[in-house]
Scaffold this motif. Structure first.
Motif, short mmCIF file in Angstrom:
data_model
loop_
_atom_site.label_atom_id
_atom_site.label_comp_id
_atom_site.label_asym_id
_atom_site.label_seq_id
_atom_site.Cartn_x
_atom_site.Cartn_y
_atom_site.Cartn_z
N ILE A 27 -5.03 -7.99 -19.48
CA ILE A 27 -6.27 -8.88 -19.56
C ILE A 27 -7.23 -8.21 -17.84
CG2 ILE A 27 -6.96 -10.89 -17.58
CD1 ILE A 27 -3.60 -11.82 -19.18
N PRO A 28 -8.35 -7.39 -18.20
CA PRO A 28 -8.45 -6.89 -17.16
C PRO A 28 -8.62 -7.35 -15.99
CG PRO A 28 -10.19 -7.25 -18.86
CD PRO A 28 -9.31 -8.05 -19.10
N ILE A 29 -9.34 -6.80 -14.47
CA ILE A 29 -9.12 -7.14 -12.91
C ILE A 29 -9.74 -6.44 -12.13
CG2 ILE A 29 -6.85 -6.07 -12.63
CD1 ILE A 29 -5.85 -8.62 -11.05
N GLY A 30 -10.38 -6.69 -11.02
CA GLY A 30 -10.75 -5.25 -10.00
C GLY A 30 -12.43 -5.55 -10.77
N TYR A 44 -9.02 -11.98 -14.95
CA TYR A 44 -8.43 -12.40 -13.87
C TYR A 44 -8.31 -11.66 -12.62
CZ TYR A 44 -4.51 -9.39 -13.59
OH TYR A 44 -3.48 -7.77 -12.73
N ALA A 45 -7.73 -12.38 -11.80
CA ALA A 45 -7.81 -12.06 -10.33
C ALA A 45 -6.95 -12.95 -9.75
CB ALA A 45 -9.33 -12.48 -9.67
N VAL A 46 -6.57 -12.40 -8.36
CA VAL A 46 -5.78 -12.85 -7.55
C VAL A 46 -6.57 -12.80 -6.29
CG1 VAL A 46 -3.58 -12.24 -6.30
CG2 VAL A 46 -4.09 -11.39 -8.40
N TYR A 47 -5.66 -13.85 -5.55
CA TYR A 47 -6.59 -14.37 -4.60
C TYR A 47 -6.47 -13.52 -3.23
CZ TYR A 47 -9.36 -18.02 -1.07
OH TYR A 47 -9.58 -18.88 -0.26
N PRO A 48 -7.26 -12.57 -2.84
CA PRO A 48 -7.43 -11.71 -1.97
C PRO A 48 -6.61 -12.02 -1.08
CG PRO A 48 -9.22 -11.99 -2.21
CD PRO A 48 -8.47 -13.41 -2.82
N THR A 49 -5.88 -11.11 -0.47
CA THR A 49 -4.69 -10.78 0.94
C THR A 49 -6.00 -10.10 2.24
OG1 THR A 49 -4.62 -8.20 0.76
CG2 THR A 49 -2.81 -9.18 -0.66
N ASP A 50 -5.70 -10.18 3.16
CA ASP A 50 -5.93 -10.34 4.84
C ASP A 50 -6.85 -9.06 4.30
OD1 ASP A 50 -5.11 -12.43 5.22
OD2 ASP A 50 -3.52 -11.62 6.58
N GLU A 51 -5.88 -7.51 3.77
CA GLU A 51 -6.89 -5.80 4.31
C GLU A 51 -8.44 -6.31 3.69
OE1 GLU A 51 -3.88 -6.99 4.09
OE2 GLU A 51 -3.17 -6.24 5.79
N ASP A 52 -8.35 -6.80 2.18
CA ASP A 52 -8.92 -7.22 1.26
C ASP A 52 -10.59 -8.00 1.09
OD1 ASP A 52 -7.04 -5.82 -0.91
OD2 ASP A 52 -6.13 -7.21 -1.72
N TYR A 53 -10.11 -8.95 2.60
CA TYR A 53 -11.32 -9.98 1.94
C TYR A 53 -11.32 -10.44 3.32
CZ TYR A 53 -14.60 -11.97 -1.46
OH TYR A 53 -15.22 -12.30 -2.04
N GLU A 54 -11.79 -9.34 4.02
CA GLU A 54 -11.76 -10.03 5.58
C GLU A 54 -12.76 -11.09 5.75
OE1 GLU A 54 -12.11 -6.45 7.99
OE2 GLU A 54 -10.88 -6.13 7.14
N SER A 55 -13.89 -11.49 5.72
CA SER A 55 -15.08 -12.23 5.86
C SER A 55 -14.79 -13.69 4.78
CB SER A 55 -15.77 -12.18 4.75
OG SER A 55 -15.42 -11.77 3.21
N GLN A 56 -13.60 -14.48 4.10
CA GLN A 56 -13.23 -15.56 4.42
C GLN A 56 -11.79 -16.17 3.93
OE1 GLN A 56 -15.03 -16.20 0.22
NE2 GLN A 56 -16.63 -15.38 -0.07
N THR A 57 -11.91 -16.86 3.68
CA THR A 57 -10.31 -17.33 4.07
C THR A 57 -9.48 -16.31 3.23
OG1 THR A 57 -10.70 -19.48 4.28
CG2 THR A 57 -8.53 -19.66 3.43
N THR A 58 -7.86 -15.45 3.37
CA THR A 58 -7.02 -15.45 2.67
C THR A 58 -5.71 -15.10 2.37
OG1 THR A 58 -7.51 -13.65 4.15
CG2 THR A 58 -8.40 -13.09 3.54
N CYS A 59 -5.07 -14.80 1.66
CA CYS A 59 -4.03 -15.33 1.08
C CYS A 59 -3.23 -13.91 1.16
CB CYS A 59 -3.91 -15.87 -0.46
SG CYS A 59 -1.85 -16.16 -1.14
#
Length: 198
Positions: A27-30, A44-59
């Motif tokens: 299943i494609p991701i990214g 599909y997508a995975v809720y981002p880690t802190d390093e991946d998506y600094e501008s919003q709430t992260t996981c």
């Protein structure tokens, strides 16, 4: 996966986290935010880690393991299938059977949410998890801008049914309410999946 019997239904007690269809296809991701909202194929997508998506709430790094993946509806509707043999993505009617068994939309959410504030934000209103469903606030990926939103506040689950206007039905849990909301979304939305026994 952990499972739970609720009335006459056997539910997964965890969100789906598969990365391949049942035939072994990936299943494609990214996808970027702008790419995500244009998709008309499964992803599909995975809720981002802190390093991946600094501008919003992260996981955290274990996000997928705890919360599962966020799938668009094109993956839900793909003939190759997401749920294991003997399981299926619940229809709108399947969700209604669950809701009715738990006393109706106005109270079912509290009976389905994981108790406490380990994953849910305060106040996690009336969360008893007496059903054993253990609903988590896995949030969503937006169909209108591709952003990841509402970690800790909301959990949404796809159904396999459409509303007659090309919008699939879903169900939602909230940190500040105890109902189970019936709503619909554009197919590019990214939401959780719970499989139901056949």
């Amino acid at each position: 996966y952990e499972t739970i019997q609720i009335g006459d239904q056997l539910w997964m007690a965890e969100n789906l986290k598969v990365t391949h269809y049942n035939d072994g296809s990936e299943i494609p991701i990214g996808y970027s935010d702008s790419e995500w909202i244009q998709l008309e194929t499964g992803a599909y997508a995975v809720y981002p880690t802190d390093e991946d998506y600094e501008s919003q709430t992260t996981c955290g790094d274990d996000c997928a393991d705890i919360y599962g993946n966020l799938y668009n509806w094109y993956a839900v509707d793909d003939d190759r299938g997401l749920c294991m043999d003997g399981w299926h993505i619940p229809s709108d009617e399947d969700w209604t059977i669950l809701t009715d068994y738990l006393g109706g939309e106005s109270v079912a959410g509290g009976k389905m949410k994981e108790e406490g504030l380990v994953h849910w934000n305060s106040p996690n209103t009336e969360a008893t998890n007496e059903s054993g469903f253990t609903g988590l606030p896995a949030a969503l990926r937006s169909s209108w801008n591709g952003n990841y939103l509402y970690m800790g506040n909301y959990g949404y689950f796809w159904s396999s049914s459409e509303d007659g206007s090309d919008h699939p039905w879903l169900r939602g849990l909230s940190y500040n309410d105890f109902d189970l909301v019936r709503d619909y979304s554009a197919k590019q939305g990214g939401f959780s999946i719970r499989c139901l026994g056949d």
